[in-house]
Each structure stands twice: as C-alpha cells, then as structure tokens.
Design an enzyme around this catalytic site. Structure first.
Site, PDB file in Angstrom:
ATOM      1  N   CYS A   1       0.820  -1.216   0.000  1.00 54.21           N
ATOM      2  CA  CYS A   1       0.000   0.000   0.000  1.00 54.21           C
ATOM      3  C   CYS A   1       0.856   1.270   0.000  1.00 54.21           C
ATOM      4  CB  CYS A   1      -0.901  -0.018   1.233  1.00 54.21           C
ATOM      5  SG  CYS A   1      -1.800   1.513   1.512  1.00 54.21           S
TER       6      CYS A   1
ATOM      7  N   TYR B   1      -5.341   6.565  -9.248  1.00 58.80           N
ATOM      8  CA  TYR B   1      -6.566   5.807  -8.979  1.00 58.80           C
ATOM      9  C   TYR B   1      -7.730   6.361  -9.795  1.00 58.80           C
ATOM     10  CZ  TYR B   1      -4.335   3.427  -5.072  1.00 58.80           C
ATOM     11  OH  TYR B   1      -3.509   2.641  -4.312  1.00 58.80           O
TER      12      TYR B   1
END
Length: 346
Positions: A51, A182
């Site tokens: 992450c 994203y």
C-alpha cells in the site's frame, strides 16, 4: 464499490472515481491532550508493504528511528472484502495483537464500524483497538509529536518555516498524483478517464519542472513531501502505467522524475522499505474488476532502480545536518529477491 490500497472508494454514477476519506481522526500527541499520549511500546503501527499510503509511514518511522518505541505489524499483500490479514505471520496471526485480521482492531474500537478497514492504522496495544487510520496525519504526528524519541541525527521532515508551502505542494501531489492514478484506473467512462489522465500528467510535468533545478521538492533536504511523492513513483512502472492505464510515458521515460525517484530509492529508508512483488500482487489480484484473470505480470525489470542518477551534482544532502538511519530492524527486511532485479513475484 472498488476496493483500493487505502481501503475503499467508489465510482459515482459509473463515471468518476472518488475516494472514501472518512477516517478515524483521533491523534496520538506528546501531551496526551488528544486522549492518546505518546508512550514507548504502547502502540503498534499496522501496515502492508503493497500500500502506498502505508509505505509512507514505514519510511517516516525508519527515517526518524522510531523502531524501538513503535512496533510494526505487517499484513500480507492481498485482502478480501472484509479486511487486510496477517497471513505473513506464523499461524496467520499478528504476534503482538493476536489478530488474524486488521478488521478485529476496528471492531474492538467500534463493534458496528461501517467503513473501510485501511492501512496504515495505529493500534493501542493494551486495548487492541485502533486509534487512528488517518494516514496523512499519522506521518505528520510521527515527525512533530514523537520528537522525544527520534534518533540522533533524525531529519526534520516537516520544517516549520516551510509548512505553508509544503502543505500546498503536498495537497497538489495528493489530489493530482497520489489519488490521480486511482482516478485513471477506476474511471467509469472514457470521458472521466481522459480528464483524469490529463490531470495526472499535467501534475507530473509540473513536478518535473519543479525538480529540474532543486534536488528535493522543498530544496536541499528530504521532507515529508518527498516521502508522499515517492510511494506513487515507486509503483508507477510496475503497476500504474499498465494496470491503471497511466501510459503516456513510463517513469523511466521521464528523465527528471526518474533520476529523482532513483535518488530517493537509493537513500536508506526508501528503497529498503519497497517490495515490488508484494506491490504487484496486491494490485493485480485484489482489483479483480480491472484484472479478472488475476494474472500477475512478470515485468518490469527493476534492476534499473540501482543505476546512477547524477542528482548529487545538484548539491544538497538528504538528511541535511543529520545522518542516515542505520540498518533495517531485524525481522523487517524486504527479502533480497523482492528488491531491485529480484525474481520473486508471488
């Protein structure tokens, strides 16, 4: 609903991706006025190497030398709809918290917790309940509230005299780059994707211009702003270029940003917290809506991260008047085969 490495997001009306930013915003402070006091050994930082948002906290913790007072739990690279899991630990349980899932720490805080289970998370070891998962504030507080426990020679990652400008730079990095990739990857329409793509590369061009005549984002030394940009750049060619369709050019084809990223990668705290196989496994397996086959690409070759970057000729010093952190703490090393040029990817 599309899960991502910060926890959750959504595509509005099948169009544009938006991130769920409803975090637990409690803070751990030096004086305890927040309700949570900085205390050695009391808290556990739970992360996942895959992450980018959690990678920030592993870098900052290492740069500041907080390992002796703030332990770290590491989740595996994949998760299901419930939460991240401690599948890398013996027996599949975190050795300190005893949990199989990070979700358990959130439910210990609120049995009806309704939102995404995200990393990084700070967990109170005595109660085994999550304190905060507010990732931008976690790293700033490690710099400003945990100063009594910083190592000798630790850098000042959030210098007071630079904060106004830094906050503006970091906000643009977050909206346009960290979250911008994203926005490209989870776009629900061609129009939304085209807009997201343009915004991302406009920002990357702006950053290239900014870094053309200064070694780091805020000048001659590393700051929190560099940490925040690095974790996206480290994932760019391995994931975002193909998986998220951010393919105007690879990072390795953007000369200034590529040299800057290698400069950071080769600085203790950055490359030694980066695990390329876990990064790829996370994105290509968890995002089944984008990659339904869950096939993990073999490439790219990451040995180029260790090639000379030439940025030292610009002057400056990564740690200013301070020093580099020492060796990675025992048990927290990224396996050699998961580093630059490594062959492991599963």
């Amino acid at each position: 609903m599309s899960d991502d490495t910060s926890g959750s997001g959504y595509v509005t009306g099948g169009q544009e991706y938006s991130r769920d930013t409803s975090y637990i915003t409690d803070r751990i402070t030096a004086d305890g006025s927040s309700g949570w006091k900085v205390e050695p050994g009391r808290y556990r930082l739970v992360v996942a190497r895959a992450c980018p948002w959690a990678n920030r906290s592993t870098i900052v913790r290492r740069l500041l030398g907080l390992e002796p007072v703030l332990s770290m739990g590491i989740c595996g690279p994949t998760h299901d709809e419930r939460s991240w899991t401690f599948d890398l630990d013996p027996g599949g349980r975190d050795p300190v918290l005893g949990y199989e899932r990070l979700q358990e720490a959130f439910l210990a805080r609120d049995p009806e917790y309704p939102r995404g289970i995200t990393v990084p998370a700070m967990v109170d070891i005595p109660t085994k309940a999550v304190v905060t998962n507010d990732f931008p504030q976690i790293t700033l507080d490690l710099s400003t509230e945990w100063t009594a426990y910083h190592r000798d020679g630790a850098p000042d990652l959030y210098p007071e005299h630079l904060r106004d400008e830094m906050d503006e730079v970091m906000q643009r990095i977050y909206t346009e780059v960290n979250n911008g990739v994203y926005r490209c990857g989870f776009s629900g329409s061609q129009r939304a994707y085209d807009k997201a793509y343009s915004r991302l590369f406009t920002a990357l061009d702006w950053l290239s211009d900014r870094l053309a005549d200064r070694r780091y984002l805020m000048g001659d030394t590393i700051t929190e702003a560099d940490v925040r940009l690095f974790t996206t750049l480290a994932r760019f060619d391995a994931v975002y270029h193909g998986h998220f369709k951010c393919n105007r050019s690879k990072l390795s084809e953007m000369p200034v940003l590529w040299a800057y990223a290698r400069d950071l990668f080769q600085t203790p705290g950055f490359g030694d917290t980066t695990d390329f196989p876990q990064i790829k496994e996370h994105y290509y397996v968890v995002h089944a809506d984008i990659n339904p086959t869950k096939i993990i690409p073999m490439g790219p070759d990451t040995s180029n991260w260790l090639t000379p970057h030439g940025r030292e000729e610009m002057g400056g010093s990564p740690f200013g008047d301070g020093t580099a952190p020492g060796p990675v703490a025992a048990g927290e090393e990224v396996p050699a085969e998961h580093g630059p040029g490594g062959i492991g990817h599963r």
